[in-house]
Design a protein around this motif. Structure first.
Motif, short mmCIF file in Angstrom:
data_model
loop_
_atom_site.label_atom_id
_atom_site.label_comp_id
_atom_site.label_asym_id
_atom_site.label_seq_id
_atom_site.Cartn_x
_atom_site.Cartn_y
_atom_site.Cartn_z
N LYS A 52 16.24 43.23 -49.45
CA LYS A 52 16.84 42.20 -49.11
C LYS A 52 15.46 41.20 -47.79
O LYS A 52 15.08 42.09 -47.55
CB LYS A 52 18.14 42.78 -48.11
N VAL A 53 15.55 40.20 -47.80
CA VAL A 53 14.90 40.10 -47.13
C VAL A 53 15.32 39.58 -45.34
O VAL A 53 16.16 39.35 -45.14
CB VAL A 53 14.71 38.00 -47.12
N ILE A 54 14.00 40.35 -44.90
CA ILE A 54 14.16 40.17 -43.53
C ILE A 54 14.14 38.60 -42.66
O ILE A 54 14.15 38.11 -41.63
CB ILE A 54 13.19 40.94 -42.80
N ARG A 55 12.35 38.68 -43.27
CA ARG A 55 11.83 37.07 -43.11
C ARG A 55 11.78 35.45 -43.19
O ARG A 55 10.51 36.39 -44.37
CB ARG A 55 10.85 37.17 -41.95
N LYS A 56 12.19 34.98 -43.88
CA LYS A 56 11.59 33.43 -45.59
C LYS A 56 10.08 33.13 -44.59
O LYS A 56 9.65 32.83 -45.50
CB LYS A 56 12.86 33.23 -45.31
N ASN A 57 10.43 32.80 -43.34
CA ASN A 57 9.22 31.88 -42.92
C ASN A 57 8.46 33.07 -42.13
O ASN A 57 7.48 32.36 -41.36
CB ASN A 57 9.96 30.53 -42.31
N ALA A 58 7.65 33.97 -42.69
CA ALA A 58 6.85 35.07 -41.83
C ALA A 58 5.12 34.66 -41.54
O ALA A 58 4.61 34.86 -40.57
CB ALA A 58 6.92 36.36 -42.67
N ARG A 59 4.58 33.97 -42.85
CA ARG A 59 3.23 33.26 -42.79
C ARG A 59 3.59 32.40 -41.21
O ARG A 59 2.79 32.26 -40.66
CB ARG A 59 2.94 31.74 -43.79
N ASN A 60 4.50 31.42 -40.42
CA ASN A 60 4.45 30.66 -39.70
C ASN A 60 4.34 31.74 -38.28
O ASN A 60 3.83 31.61 -37.29
CB ASN A 60 5.49 29.79 -39.22
N GLU A 61 5.34 32.64 -38.66
CA GLU A 61 5.42 33.74 -37.28
C GLU A 61 4.59 34.27 -37.34
O GLU A 61 3.66 34.50 -36.36
CB GLU A 61 6.43 34.71 -37.28
N VAL A 62 3.87 34.62 -37.84
CA VAL A 62 2.20 35.75 -37.77
C VAL A 62 1.12 34.08 -37.20
O VAL A 62 0.43 34.47 -36.68
CB VAL A 62 1.42 36.09 -39.24
N PHE A 63 0.72 33.43 -37.84
CA PHE A 63 0.16 32.29 -37.43
C PHE A 63 0.12 31.78 -35.51
O PHE A 63 -0.04 32.26 -35.02
CB PHE A 63 0.42 30.90 -37.95
N MET A 64 2.17 32.11 -35.39
CA MET A 64 2.35 31.65 -34.02
C MET A 64 1.91 33.19 -32.89
O MET A 64 1.57 32.87 -32.23
CB MET A 64 4.03 31.43 -33.52
N LYS A 65 2.57 33.90 -33.66
CA LYS A 65 2.65 35.68 -32.45
C LYS A 65 1.21 36.87 -33.20
O LYS A 65 1.47 37.43 -32.40
CB LYS A 65 4.22 36.26 -32.75
N GLY A 66 0.94 36.33 -33.69
CA GLY A 66 0.14 37.14 -34.56
C GLY A 66 0.18 38.38 -34.66
O GLY A 66 1.26 38.65 -35.70
N SER A 67 -0.79 39.46 -34.88
CA SER A 67 -0.06 40.97 -35.98
C SER A 67 0.91 41.89 -35.01
O SER A 67 1.81 42.28 -34.98
CB SER A 67 -1.23 41.52 -35.36
N GLU A 68 1.77 41.31 -33.85
CA GLU A 68 2.35 41.29 -32.14
C GLU A 68 3.92 41.48 -33.53
O GLU A 68 4.50 42.10 -33.03
CB GLU A 68 2.68 41.17 -31.87
N VAL A 69 4.19 40.52 -34.17
CA VAL A 69 4.91 39.86 -35.23
C VAL A 69 5.78 41.37 -36.40
O VAL A 69 6.74 42.05 -36.14
CB VAL A 69 5.21 38.64 -35.44
N PHE A 70 4.16 41.88 -36.86
CA PHE A 70 4.87 43.24 -37.44
C PHE A 70 5.97 44.27 -36.60
O PHE A 70 6.72 44.89 -37.47
CB PHE A 70 3.31 43.99 -37.69
N ASN A 71 5.73 44.20 -35.32
CA ASN A 71 6.75 44.78 -35.06
C ASN A 71 7.99 44.55 -35.09
O ASN A 71 9.00 45.61 -34.44
CB ASN A 71 6.35 45.60 -32.99
N GLU A 72 8.44 43.18 -34.66
CA GLU A 72 9.34 42.77 -34.79
C GLU A 72 10.09 43.08 -35.81
O GLU A 72 10.97 43.13 -35.96
CB GLU A 72 9.36 41.47 -33.82
N TRP A 73 9.82 43.14 -37.47
CA TRP A 73 10.31 43.39 -38.58
C TRP A 73 10.23 44.68 -38.94
O TRP A 73 11.47 44.83 -40.22
CB TRP A 73 8.67 42.90 -39.67
N ILE A 74 9.64 45.49 -38.12
CA ILE A 74 10.15 47.02 -38.27
C ILE A 74 11.25 47.59 -37.40
O ILE A 74 11.69 48.83 -38.05
CB ILE A 74 9.44 47.81 -38.58
N LYS A 75 11.70 46.93 -36.94
CA LYS A 75 13.02 46.99 -36.11
C LYS A 75 14.46 46.70 -36.87
O LYS A 75 15.06 46.47 -37.48
CB LYS A 75 13.51 46.14 -34.60
#
Length: 75
Positions: A52-75
């Motif tokens: 299942k899709v966790i984030r559809k627009n992950a590219r923008n999240e990486v751009f805005m938040k950097g690698s810290e966003v990875f922690n959000e995705w694994i929760k």
């Protein structure tokens, strides 16, 4: 989407060492329809357990938040 092999090659230079599907591969259309891809590059995060899709627009999240966003995705 890339309209030619030349565009495909140019995007490979721009994006660097990412996993890619070869130009003209039939899986491109399957994935494009399944995930409603409208442009490239596009980064979609999937749950490895159920697909299942966790984030559809992950590219923008990486751009805005950097690698810290990875922690959000694994929760």
């Amino acid at each position: 989407m890339d309209n030619s092999k030349e565009q495909y090659r140019e995007h490979l230079i721009d994006i660097g060492n990412w996993g890619v599907i070869p130009f003209g591969d039939h899986r491109i259309q399957v994935l494009r329809q399944k995930y409603e891809v409208v442009g490239i590059p596009m980064l979609i995060i999937l749950d490895s357990k159920n697909g299942k899709v966790i984030r559809k627009n992950a590219r923008n999240e990486v751009f805005m938040k950097g690698s810290e966003v990875f922690n959000e995705w694994i929760k």
